[in-house]
Design an enzyme around this catalytic site. Sequence first.
Site, PDB file in Angstrom:
ATOM      1  N   HIS A  83      15.900 -51.729 -10.936  1.00 27.69           N
ATOM      2  CA  HIS A  83      16.879 -50.937 -10.187  1.00 27.69           C
ATOM      3  C   HIS A  83      18.248 -51.617 -10.147  1.00 27.69           C
ATOM      4  O   HIS A  83      19.242 -50.971  -9.836  1.00 27.69           O
ATOM      5  CB  HIS A  83      16.351 -50.541  -8.797  1.00 27.69           C
ATOM      6  CG  HIS A  83      16.395 -51.610  -7.751  1.00 27.69           C
ATOM      7  ND1 HIS A  83      15.310 -52.391  -7.440  1.00 27.69           N
ATOM      8  CD2 HIS A  83      17.382 -52.010  -6.921  1.00 27.69           C
ATOM      9  CE1 HIS A  83      15.626 -53.232  -6.475  1.00 27.69           C
ATOM     10  NE2 HIS A  83      16.881 -53.021  -6.136  1.00 27.69           N
ATOM     11  N   ASP A 219       9.264 -53.474 -11.296  1.00 30.09           N
ATOM     12  CA  ASP A 219      10.716 -53.410 -11.105  1.00 30.09           C
ATOM     13  C   ASP A 219      11.454 -54.600 -11.741  1.00 30.09           C
ATOM     14  O   ASP A 219      11.974 -55.460 -11.044  1.00 30.09           O
ATOM     15  CB  ASP A 219      11.011 -53.342  -9.601  1.00 30.09           C
ATOM     16  CG  ASP A 219      12.391 -52.776  -9.302  1.00 30.09           C
ATOM     17  OD1 ASP A 219      13.244 -52.769 -10.213  1.00 30.09           O
ATOM     18  OD2 ASP A 219      12.627 -52.346  -8.158  1.00 30.09           O
ATOM     19  N   SER A 642      17.537 -58.298  -4.166  1.00 35.33           N
ATOM     20  CA  SER A 642      16.859 -57.669  -5.284  1.00 35.33           C
ATOM     21  C   SER A 642      17.067 -58.499  -6.531  1.00 35.33           C
ATOM     22  O   SER A 642      18.192 -58.877  -6.843  1.00 35.33           O
ATOM     23  CB  SER A 642      17.409 -56.274  -5.531  1.00 35.33           C
ATOM     24  OG  SER A 642      16.789 -55.376  -4.673  1.00 35.33           O
TER      25      SER A 642
HETATM   26  N1  ARG Z   1      14.420 -50.408  -1.779  1.00 38.00           N
HETATM   27  C1  ARG Z   1      14.868 -51.244  -2.862  1.00 38.00           C
HETATM   28  C2  ARG Z   1      16.281 -51.740  -2.579  1.00 38.00           C
HETATM   29  O1  ARG Z   1      16.788 -51.538  -1.514  1.00 38.00           O
HETATM   30  C3  ARG Z   1      14.783 -50.545  -4.165  1.00 38.00           C
HETATM   31  C4  ARG Z   1      15.772 -49.455  -4.377  1.00 38.00           C
HETATM   32  C5  ARG Z   1      15.734 -48.785  -5.722  1.00 38.00           C
HETATM   33  N2  ARG Z   1      14.567 -47.975  -5.940  1.00 38.00           N
HETATM   34  C6  ARG Z   1      14.457 -46.663  -5.620  1.00 38.00           C
HETATM   35  N3  ARG Z   1      13.332 -46.065  -5.823  1.00 38.00           N
HETATM   36  N4  ARG Z   1      15.438 -45.965  -5.116  1.00 38.00           N
HETATM   37  O2  ARG Z   1      17.108 -52.003  -3.400  1.00 38.00           O
HETATM   38  N1  GLU Z   2      15.898 -53.441  -2.928  1.00 34.08           N
HETATM   39  C1  GLU Z   2      16.794 -54.218  -2.158  1.00 34.08           C
HETATM   40  C2  GLU Z   2      18.028 -54.759  -2.881  1.00 34.08           C
HETATM   41  O1  GLU Z   2      18.754 -54.121  -3.520  1.00 34.08           O
HETATM   42  C3  GLU Z   2      16.017 -55.333  -1.572  1.00 34.08           C
HETATM   43  C4  GLU Z   2      15.257 -54.773  -0.481  1.00 34.08           C
HETATM   44  C5  GLU Z   2      15.800 -55.207   0.832  1.00 34.08           C
HETATM   45  O2  GLU Z   2      16.731 -54.587   1.353  1.00 34.08           O
HETATM   46  O3  GLU Z   2      15.245 -56.192   1.288  1.00 34.08           O
HETATM   47  O4  GLU Z   2      18.445 -55.838  -2.715  1.00 34.08           O
END
Ligand code: ARG
Ligand code: GLU
Length: 707
Positions: A83, A219, A642
């Site tokens: 991502h 990921d 991330s």
């Molecule tokens: N929750 C993770 C973050 O905050 C992954 C986000 C990307 N993935 C998604 N399915 N939208 O970055």
């Molecule tokens: N997916 C998140 C990022 O872009 C990490 C998840 C979180 O917020 O801890 O960094």
Amino acid sequence: MKKVFTTLLAALFIMPLMADEGMWIPMLLKKNEADMQQKGMKISAEDIYSINQACLKDAIVLFGGGCTGEFVSDKGLLFTNHHCGYSYIARNSSLEHNYLANGFWAKSLEEEIPCPGLTVTRLVRMEDVTTQVLKGVDDNMSEAERELIINANIKSITAKAIEGTHYSAIIKPFYYGNQYFMYVNEVFTDVRMVGTPPSNIGKFGGDTDNWMWPRHTGDFSVFRVYAGADNKPAEYSADNKPYQPLQHLTISLKGVEEDDFTFVFGYPGTTNRYATSQAVDLAANVTNPVRIDLRTIRLNHYNNAMNQDAAQRLKYSSRVASIANGWKKWQGESLGIKRLNGVEKKQEFEKRFQQWAADKPMYKDVLPNMEKNYATLKSIELNSTYFSEAVRAADFMNRAAALLTLANTTNDSMIQVYKNSLIKQNENYFKDFDKHSIVDRAIFVETFTYMCKAGFGGFVANKDVDATKIEEMLGNIYDKSVLTSEKGIMKLLNSYTAKDAKKILKDPAVALYQLAYENLLPKSSRKQYNEVKKEINRLYRLYVKGMMEMDANNVSFPDANLTLRVAYGHVKGFRPKDGVYYKPYTTLEGIIEKENPDIYDYVVEPRLKELYNTQDYGQYANSKGELPVGFIATNHTTGGNSGSPVLNANGELIGLNFDRCWEGTMSDLLFDPLYCRNITLDIRYCLFIIDKFAGATNLINELTFSK
Ligand code: ARG
Ligand code: GLU
């Protein structure tokens, strides 16, 4: 005796709560070393951050503007999340070469794809510059004076730090300006795409599983940093060579068990550890609910369109990922705060602070003032939430805003610039207008109607007015605006000169946008917003300072601010709700379990199923013969982490951080060791995909494995 007893009691209550919370400054890690080693770490703080020798820090980079990456070979090979690489993968994808859908693997350096605009930033060194930054500042001066002096100091300190080098330097405030650190960085601009799994793997579970455990998302994506012949950053050139990092990570295939020590080394973006009760209430109970509702509207329409065909999926997937990401996180955050009685907990602490501060002139007004300022902020924040989440929800209104900018421009050369960019945008926009306008129109009408019913936006005063009437009016605006007529808008733009501004201003869409803007964010409130924000920041500076004076234990680590940090904890399952226990790791079994060919997020690649059927996991299987996919631990992380490496007790790479568990997303404000878990992609699944699934053994051969 009684005093000793109560402190002890307090310590007993506080200690387990404090466990594992914290995003620590690498340069000051010596302070944590004993604790880390007691928790299982076998290396030293100096191995993690050193000014004298190459260390783990040299392998960690800021990837783009908001993710982390790490070097895994001596040829600049870099791992990060899928991502994080997503927008670059998407940009290089077309329906013919759909790397998002099918994956991409460069079999040689020549096949790697340049990613203009992508930067990778390596920290050269950091330094506490508090004294120099605050030189000439005293407690009696106004904020404006203070800011002036600080900015001038920062300018000269950074200029001096990078003199005669190719580095850049940035100084960031910590604890709301009680402390300052300087970061001297090296920024690489030639970064190329090397490999990515298909979305079925890299985004398996999609937005349905996002923020959730048990998780099975692969990921990761792979990039390479290039440098000039001197190994220094250089603009893209075919002659550039793979960058040779000072240090790259060693990979361990041994995995981890529950309770094993792990740490995360990366760039957490923002937390609000010291937020007051008003701030917590504002987020959890005021802005989050509005944002969630308005995003639900958008997501419904985009998801519906994406399920219709591949072209629409490609078109919307990136924006949906980002809209859905916040949407879901805020739901978890609000619930988590409620579960913890977060507002009340903060209030209790504030009561104690106020008692302590009562006879201290410097601190006694801090919290009462905080309350006043938050009351003002609350209404401005709510307006601006409506502005960003409703007014700017549809492309239609964003294009109206761009048109308004053109109309407000009098300088001829700027008019040309805006005009040309609008013409170009329009050419693209009308390519799939038939389909897109259905989605965009609906989003526009519904988000505006929602805002209007809530009594915001100012263009319908009466909350009780019939929703269908509003919808009809909005639909008319959409249909009549020049923005939805290709001929009309092109004609207007092609012949546009300053004297045509009136025509633009008369357009119903532009007029509506202007009205909403002026109602939600009038000049007076924008000014007030800046003032209140500044004042609140000043109050936090005092508040945090006071907290420290009251009891040093009140203030442990500084809030995340997109600087390099270390978080550490243990691999651990948790109980998300009554009767449910989550184990700390997942396996390929779970992917097969989730498989559903009819649901996009759960389609399993045939090749992956083949490998599953033959159980051909090679060196990537765990001791039970399973193929591990993800694990969770108690490391304190946030957005920006991330792609961060998750390392074992020996400092070896065991996974890539990519998410947090939904039940613990309030950790940006309140950390609860019972619920807060970071989610890691097991490096064994990542390498299994590169090796067995994709056959990209050229990449595997570059890596360094621990014995
Ligand atoms: N929750 C993770 C973050 O905050 C992954 C986000 C990307 N993935 C998604 N399915 N939208 O970055
Ligand atoms: N997916 C998140 C990022 O872009 C990490 C998840 C979180 O917020 O801890 O960094």
